[in-house]
Design a protein around this motif. Sequence first.
Motif, short mmCIF file in Angstrom:
data_model
loop_
_atom_site.label_atom_id
_atom_site.label_comp_id
_atom_site.label_asym_id
_atom_site.label_seq_id
_atom_site.Cartn_x
_atom_site.Cartn_y
_atom_site.Cartn_z
N THR A 85 -9.36 0.12 -14.05
CA THR A 85 -7.93 -0.13 -14.16
C THR A 85 -7.37 -0.72 -12.88
N GLY A 90 -6.22 5.11 -7.03
CA GLY A 90 -6.64 6.00 -8.11
C GLY A 90 -8.12 6.04 -8.40
N THR A 91 -8.86 4.95 -8.17
CA THR A 91 -10.29 4.95 -8.44
C THR A 91 -11.01 5.40 -7.17
N GLN A 140 -8.84 3.75 -17.58
CA GLN A 140 -8.21 4.95 -17.03
C GLN A 140 -6.75 5.10 -17.48
N SER A 141 -6.21 4.08 -18.12
CA SER A 141 -4.79 4.10 -18.45
C SER A 141 -4.51 3.26 -19.70
N ARG A 163 -12.02 6.43 -21.42
CA ARG A 163 -10.78 6.84 -22.10
C ARG A 163 -10.91 6.58 -23.59
N PHE A 205 -2.70 7.72 -15.27
CA PHE A 205 -4.07 7.83 -15.78
C PHE A 205 -4.13 8.88 -16.89
N GLU A 206 -4.81 8.53 -17.96
CA GLU A 206 -4.94 9.43 -19.10
C GLU A 206 -5.68 10.71 -18.70
N SER A 207 -6.64 10.59 -17.79
CA SER A 207 -7.40 11.77 -17.37
C SER A 207 -6.48 12.83 -16.78
#
Length: 353
Positions: A85, A90-91, A140-141, A163, A205-207
């Motif tokens: 993403t 974030g990564t 991730q999103s 995801r 982020f969905e996580s």
Amino acid sequence: MYQVIEKGVGFMKNFEKGSVTIRTIAEMANVSHTTVSRALNGSELVKPATRKKIAEIAKQIGYVPNLNAKSLVMNRSYMIGVFFTNLDTGTSASFLTEVMQQSQTTLPKSYSLSVNSIDHVMNSQGVSVQNFDGIIVLSQSESDDEFIDYIHSIGLPLVVLNRKIERNDITNFSHNDFLGAKNVVEYAIRMGHRNFGLIKGVKSFESSKQRSEGFFEALKEHRLEVDSNLVKRGDYLPQSGNKLMRQILSSGQVPTCVFCENDDMAVGAINACVELGYRVPEDVSFIGYDDMSYSQYLTPPLTTVRKPTSQIIKKGVASLMDILEVDGDAKITQEVIDPEIIVRSSVLNRNAD
């Protein structure tokens, strides 16, 4: 005409020149046509003995690859694009490294990998997807959906990993973050913890969304609440874990257990405790998420959730090779894999007090 006698089988087959296909070899070798295609392309996904057997049959019957087939088109680059993403925020470096190492190990030796950011492509910063034979999206999103739609619309071989996506026409392997977070927090509750802190991941982020929901669901089912001063928003990087844990410790309400939504932030948070004179796990216990390779070597070793990244990457790469090598008739596969709780010694058993 070719005449082939299959030893140990006891029957003879006659083949006209040019009539032999991958499916012919699959029938004779008693394997799938996918396995034959992989073996002829040198994939390590096929056992050496099976590759040898298939190569011998192909040579015996005079198999000649169809260079017009989609899987062997002449202008292949043998380059696979791996898209995250956003590589800037974030990564984590540990997640990036794990993904790339597992992808490179699983891919046939003839292929190379190129790591990229979806944000760069969507902002027209010079990454051309047409340079790739196939695309692996480590999504991730939900913001990735536009890029996924575009890749699918132009017909470029594609798998989406990490995801769960809300469509059924693209191969997709993901994991259940909600269940992983819920289960590991319930473990801490069974260990006697009632006062929790939470350091969240990247909001988009969905996580992070799923892990937070799992955390709160576990507390709800046990009729527990968390003070808002003990809930902080991080960015999945160690520095944010350190900074936010310092804020929690200075709030005057020190929790007995803190759930960090990834291991990297847990590392930073544990360091903050050590730097400020708090003992781990005696004063503050910690839970992480991901089970990165270093987690077992921390002091104390980190209780965490093992995200099945290796399994997801292996399945994703194998599926992408199917699409590339089997003339486009590879079936679409979608699977959500459950994570595993890894119990180490960073969570104190308060029931023993």
